[in-house]
Design a protein around this motif. Structure first.
Motif, mmCIF file in Angstrom:
data_model
loop_
_atom_site.group_PDB
_atom_site.id
_atom_site.type_symbol
_atom_site.label_atom_id
_atom_site.label_comp_id
_atom_site.label_asym_id
_atom_site.label_seq_id
_atom_site.Cartn_x
_atom_site.Cartn_y
_atom_site.Cartn_z
ATOM 1 N N VAL A 1 -66.014 -33.048 -63.152
ATOM 2 C CA VAL A 1 -66.373 -34.140 -62.261
ATOM 3 C C VAL A 1 -67.364 -35.033 -63.008
ATOM 4 O O VAL A 1 -68.246 -34.527 -63.701
ATOM 5 C CB VAL A 1 -67.025 -33.600 -60.963
ATOM 6 N N VAL A 2 -67.217 -36.354 -62.861
ATOM 7 C CA VAL A 2 -68.178 -37.248 -63.501
ATOM 8 C C VAL A 2 -69.558 -36.999 -62.883
ATOM 9 O O VAL A 2 -69.664 -36.650 -61.710
ATOM 10 C CB VAL A 2 -67.762 -38.732 -63.385
ATOM 11 N N PRO A 3 -70.620 -37.119 -63.672
ATOM 12 C CA PRO A 3 -71.964 -36.751 -63.208
ATOM 13 C C PRO A 3 -72.409 -37.414 -61.908
ATOM 14 O O PRO A 3 -73.112 -36.789 -61.110
ATOM 15 C CB PRO A 3 -72.870 -37.173 -64.371
ATOM 16 N N GLU A 4 -71.993 -38.643 -61.661
ATOM 17 C CA GLU A 4 -72.416 -39.337 -60.437
ATOM 18 C C GLU A 4 -71.913 -38.645 -59.170
ATOM 19 O O GLU A 4 -72.407 -38.897 -58.079
ATOM 20 C CB GLU A 4 -71.921 -40.791 -60.422
ATOM 21 N N MET B 1 -62.194 -38.044 -69.543
ATOM 22 C CA MET B 1 -63.077 -37.045 -68.937
ATOM 23 C C MET B 1 -63.181 -35.811 -69.825
ATOM 24 O O MET B 1 -64.271 -35.261 -69.999
ATOM 25 C CB MET B 1 -62.585 -36.674 -67.531
ATOM 26 N N TYR B 2 -62.047 -35.351 -70.375
ATOM 27 C CA TYR B 2 -62.090 -34.213 -71.295
ATOM 28 C C TYR B 2 -63.039 -34.503 -72.453
ATOM 29 O O TYR B 2 -63.842 -33.658 -72.840
ATOM 30 C CB TYR B 2 -60.694 -33.890 -71.845
ATOM 31 N N LYS B 3 -62.941 -35.704 -73.014
ATOM 32 C CA LYS B 3 -63.775 -36.078 -74.163
ATOM 33 C C LYS B 3 -65.238 -36.218 -73.765
ATOM 34 O O LYS B 3 -66.132 -35.645 -74.393
ATOM 35 C CB LYS B 3 -63.254 -37.380 -74.788
ATOM 36 N N ASN B 4 -65.509 -36.985 -72.721
ATOM 37 C CA ASN B 4 -66.880 -37.295 -72.341
ATOM 38 C C ASN B 4 -67.623 -36.141 -71.671
ATOM 39 O O ASN B 4 -68.831 -36.002 -71.851
ATOM 40 C CB ASN B 4 -66.914 -38.514 -71.420
ATOM 41 N N LEU B 5 -66.902 -35.333 -70.906
ATOM 42 C CA LEU B 5 -67.575 -34.271 -70.153
ATOM 43 C C LEU B 5 -67.487 -32.906 -70.823
ATOM 44 O O LEU B 5 -68.396 -32.083 -70.683
ATOM 45 C CB LEU B 5 -66.990 -34.190 -68.741
ATOM 46 N N LEU B 6 -66.376 -32.641 -71.516
ATOM 47 C CA LEU B 6 -66.178 -31.318 -72.112
ATOM 48 C C LEU B 6 -66.187 -31.354 -73.639
ATOM 49 O O LEU B 6 -66.020 -30.312 -74.275
ATOM 50 C CB LEU B 6 -64.845 -30.727 -71.624
#
Length: 108
Positions: free
Chosen positions: A83-86, A18-23
């Protein structure tokens, strides 16, 4: 069904993603261990939201106490909130539950 639970070491791989993909931030296991488990922070709470054992959101709060003119003031600093986009509307629920857990405990 969404479950809200205290983050643990087994959540690390999903939180790292999540850190990598979202931030767009690379957090390694050593850094994660340091921030989340090696500190003597009895006033710290990290919460994840899960669906079917998948972490879909994360937030941490550090509780601080200040004394100003003999008045105790309690504040909390939110950290690592994502939070994941979904599930984009979920962040407020994670934050609210985390604040309730932190401020109803004996931490600090």
């Amino acid at each position: 069904m969404i479950f809200y639970i205290n983050a643990n070491k087994f959540d690390y791989p999903q939180i790292k993603n999540m850190y990598k993909n979202l931030l767009n931030y690379e957090i390694n296991e050593e850094m994660y261990e340091y921030f989340y488990y090696e500190q003597d922070l009895g006033n710290y709470n990290s919460l994840v939201a899960t669906v079917n054992d998948k972490v879909i959101g994360h937030n941490a709060i550090v509780r601080n106490k200040y004394i100003y003119k003999n008045i105790e003031i309690i504040v909390g600093l939110s950290s690592g909130g994502m939070v994941v986009p979904e599930y984009s509307g979920l962040f407020y629920q994670i934050l609210k539950r985390n604040i309730c857990l932190l401020y109803t405990s004996d931490a600090a």
